[in-house]
Write a protein that holds these residues in place. Structure first.
Motif, PDB file in Angstrom:
ATOM      1  N   VAL A 246     105.099 121.460 -25.275  1.00 21.71           N
ATOM      2  CA  VAL A 246     105.843 122.416 -24.455  1.00 21.71           C
ATOM      3  C   VAL A 246     105.401 122.276 -23.003  1.00 21.71           C
ATOM      4  CG1 VAL A 246     106.377 124.843 -24.075  1.00 21.71           C
ATOM      5  CG2 VAL A 246     105.984 124.031 -26.392  1.00 21.71           C
ATOM      6  N   GLN A 247     106.357 122.137 -22.117  1.00 21.44           N
ATOM      7  CA  GLN A 247     106.092 122.099 -20.689  1.00 21.44           C
ATOM      8  C   GLN A 247     106.660 123.364 -20.054  1.00 21.44           C
ATOM      9  OE1 GLN A 247     108.069 118.534 -19.506  1.00 21.44           O
ATOM     10  NE2 GLN A 247     106.257 117.274 -19.827  1.00 21.44           N
ATOM     11  N   VAL A 248     106.133 123.719 -18.895  1.00 18.05           N
ATOM     12  CA  VAL A 248     106.572 124.927 -18.205  1.00 18.05           C
ATOM     13  C   VAL A 248     107.503 124.548 -17.066  1.00 18.05           C
ATOM     14  CG1 VAL A 248     105.788 126.918 -16.871  1.00 18.05           C
ATOM     15  CG2 VAL A 248     104.478 126.149 -18.834  1.00 18.05           C
ATOM     16  N   GLU A 249     108.572 125.306 -16.931  1.00 19.86           N
ATOM     17  CA  GLU A 249     109.548 125.107 -15.867  1.00 19.86           C
ATOM     18  C   GLU A 249     108.913 125.426 -14.510  1.00 19.86           C
ATOM     19  OE1 GLU A 249     114.127 126.527 -15.293  1.00 19.86           O
ATOM     20  OE2 GLU A 249     112.677 128.027 -15.889  1.00 19.86           O
ATOM     21  N   ASP A 250     109.437 124.850 -13.450  1.00 18.20           N
ATOM     22  CA  ASP A 250     108.957 125.153 -12.105  1.00 18.20           C
ATOM     23  C   ASP A 250     109.128 126.636 -11.814  1.00 18.20           C
ATOM     24  OD1 ASP A 250     108.245 122.560 -11.626  1.00 18.20           O
ATOM     25  OD2 ASP A 250     110.188 122.037 -10.729  1.00 18.20           O
ATOM     26  N   ILE A 251     108.342 127.135 -10.863  1.00 20.88           N
ATOM     27  CA  ILE A 251     108.260 128.579 -10.652  1.00 20.88           C
ATOM     28  C   ILE A 251     109.581 129.180 -10.165  1.00 20.88           C
ATOM     29  CG2 ILE A 251     107.332 128.379  -8.324  1.00 20.88           C
ATOM     30  CD1 ILE A 251     105.587 130.824  -9.027  1.00 20.88           C
ATOM     31  N   TYR A 252     110.294 128.526  -9.305  1.00 25.21           N
ATOM     32  CA  TYR A 252     111.535 129.091  -8.781  1.00 25.21           C
ATOM     33  C   TYR A 252     112.774 128.380  -9.312  1.00 25.21           C
ATOM     34  CZ  TYR A 252     108.507 131.592  -5.604  1.00 25.21           C
ATOM     35  OH  TYR A 252     107.543 132.405  -5.085  1.00 25.21           O
ATOM     36  N   ALA A 253     112.643 127.657 -10.383  1.00 22.99           N
ATOM     37  CA  ALA A 253     113.791 126.973 -10.969  1.00 22.99           C
ATOM     38  C   ALA A 253     114.704 127.997 -11.642  1.00 22.99           C
ATOM     39  CB  ALA A 253     113.334 125.936 -11.978  1.00 22.99           C
ATOM     40  N   SER A 254     115.982 127.762 -11.570  1.00 24.01           N
ATOM     41  CA  SER A 254     116.941 128.678 -12.192  1.00 24.01           C
ATOM     42  C   SER A 254     117.718 127.915 -13.257  1.00 24.01           C
ATOM     43  CB  SER A 254     117.865 129.275 -11.142  1.00 24.01           C
ATOM     44  OG  SER A 254     118.567 128.236 -10.482  1.00 24.01           O
ATOM     45  N   GLY A 255     117.015 127.513 -14.291  1.00 19.68           N
ATOM     46  CA  GLY A 255     117.657 126.767 -15.367  1.00 19.68           C
ATOM     47  C   GLY A 255     118.456 127.677 -16.277  1.00 19.68           C
ATOM     48  N   SER A 256     119.307 127.061 -17.054  1.00 16.68           N
ATOM     49  CA  SER A 256     120.106 127.819 -18.021  1.00 16.68           C
ATOM     50  C   SER A 256     120.029 127.104 -19.364  1.00 16.68           C
ATOM     51  CB  SER A 256     121.556 127.927 -17.545  1.00 16.68           C
ATOM     52  OG  SER A 256     122.110 126.635 -17.432  1.00 16.68           O
ATOM     53  N   GLY A 257     120.506 127.749 -20.383  1.00 15.13           N
ATOM     54  CA  GLY A 257     120.527 127.162 -21.715  1.00 15.13           C
ATOM     55  C   GLY A 257     119.272 127.432 -22.517  1.00 15.13           C
ATOM     56  N   PHE A 258     118.475 128.405 -22.120  1.00 12.72           N
ATOM     57  CA  PHE A 258     117.262 128.748 -22.853  1.00 12.72           C
ATOM     58  C   PHE A 258     117.601 129.713 -23.977  1.00 12.72           C
ATOM     59  CE2 PHE A 258     115.698 127.527 -18.686  1.00 12.72           C
ATOM     60  CZ  PHE A 258     114.634 126.707 -19.011  1.00 12.72           C
ATOM     61  N   ASN A 259     116.866 129.604 -25.092  1.00 13.50           N
ATOM     62  CA  ASN A 259     117.078 130.548 -26.175  1.00 13.50           C
ATOM     63  C   ASN A 259     116.343 131.850 -25.881  1.00 13.50           C
ATOM     64  OD1 ASN A 259     114.407 129.965 -26.714  1.00 13.50           O
ATOM     65  ND2 ASN A 259     114.794 128.953 -28.659  1.00 13.50           N
ATOM     66  N   TRP A 260     116.320 132.769 -26.843  1.00 13.45           N
ATOM     67  CA  TRP A 260     115.734 134.086 -26.590  1.00 13.45           C
ATOM     68  C   TRP A 260     114.218 134.031 -26.432  1.00 13.45           C
ATOM     69  CZ3 TRP A 260     112.438 136.435 -30.135  1.00 13.45           C
ATOM     70  CH2 TRP A 260     112.359 135.808 -31.372  1.00 13.45           C
ATOM     71  N   LEU A 261     113.582 132.962 -26.860  1.00 14.45           N
ATOM     72  CA  LEU A 261     112.152 132.782 -26.639  1.00 14.45           C
ATOM     73  C   LEU A 261     111.850 132.102 -25.301  1.00 14.45           C
ATOM     74  CD1 LEU A 261     110.863 131.625 -30.134  1.00 14.45           C
ATOM     75  CD2 LEU A 261     110.344 133.755 -28.954  1.00 14.45           C
ATOM     76  N   GLY A 262     112.886 131.698 -24.606  1.00 10.34           N
ATOM     77  CA  GLY A 262     112.703 131.038 -23.322  1.00 10.34           C
ATOM     78  C   GLY A 262     112.456 129.550 -23.449  1.00 10.34           C
ATOM     79  N   LEU A 263     112.874 128.950 -24.544  1.00 11.18           N
ATOM     80  CA  LEU A 263     112.654 127.525 -24.781  1.00 11.18           C
ATOM     81  C   LEU A 263     113.966 126.753 -24.735  1.00 11.18           C
ATOM     82  CD1 LEU A 263     110.139 127.769 -27.728  1.00 11.18           C
ATOM     83  CD2 LEU A 263     109.627 127.102 -25.390  1.00 11.18           C
ATOM     84  N   LYS A 264     113.871 125.511 -24.290  1.00 15.32           N
ATOM     85  CA  LYS A 264     115.019 124.610 -24.269  1.00 15.32           C
ATOM     86  C   LYS A 264     114.507 123.208 -24.555  1.00 15.32           C
ATOM     87  CE  LYS A 264     116.813 123.589 -20.227  1.00 15.32           C
ATOM     88  NZ  LYS A 264     117.615 123.615 -18.980  1.00 15.32           N
TER      89      LYS A 264
END
Length: 98
Positions: A44-62
């Protein structure tokens, strides 16, 4: 007197926003960028701090193209806060003999 109360309220609001940005935004995110890959053995990697990604599930994973999982930056802060709570519980258990 009412103007002084409004001014103090605005100053306190600004100070709390700065503390929120520094503590939650920076410190917890940096801790999560170290702790999450460490405990997940690099899966598992962590998204950048101000990234505004989409498509994450309810646990915040993609799932990424390379097969690894990407953790949303908001959920990474929750994971870092949970890590610090567990550290506090472990410290209290050792020092207090719980």
């Amino acid at each position: 007197m009412k103007k002084v109360g409004v001014a103090l309220d605005a100053i306190v609001g600004i100070v709390l926003n700065i503390l929120d940005l520094i503590v939650l935004g920076f410190l917890l995110h940096r801790v999560a960028r170290v702790v999450v890959p460490l405990f997940s053995f690099g899966r598992v990697q962590v998204e950048d701090i101000y990234a505004s990604g989409s498509g994450f599930n309810w646990l915040g994973l993609k799932r990424q193209d390379n097969g690894r999982l990407l953790l949303n930056s908001d959920m990474s802060m929750v994971a870092a806060a949970l890590f610090w709570v567990l550290c506090l519980v472990a410290y209290l258990a050792v020092t207090r003999g719980i």
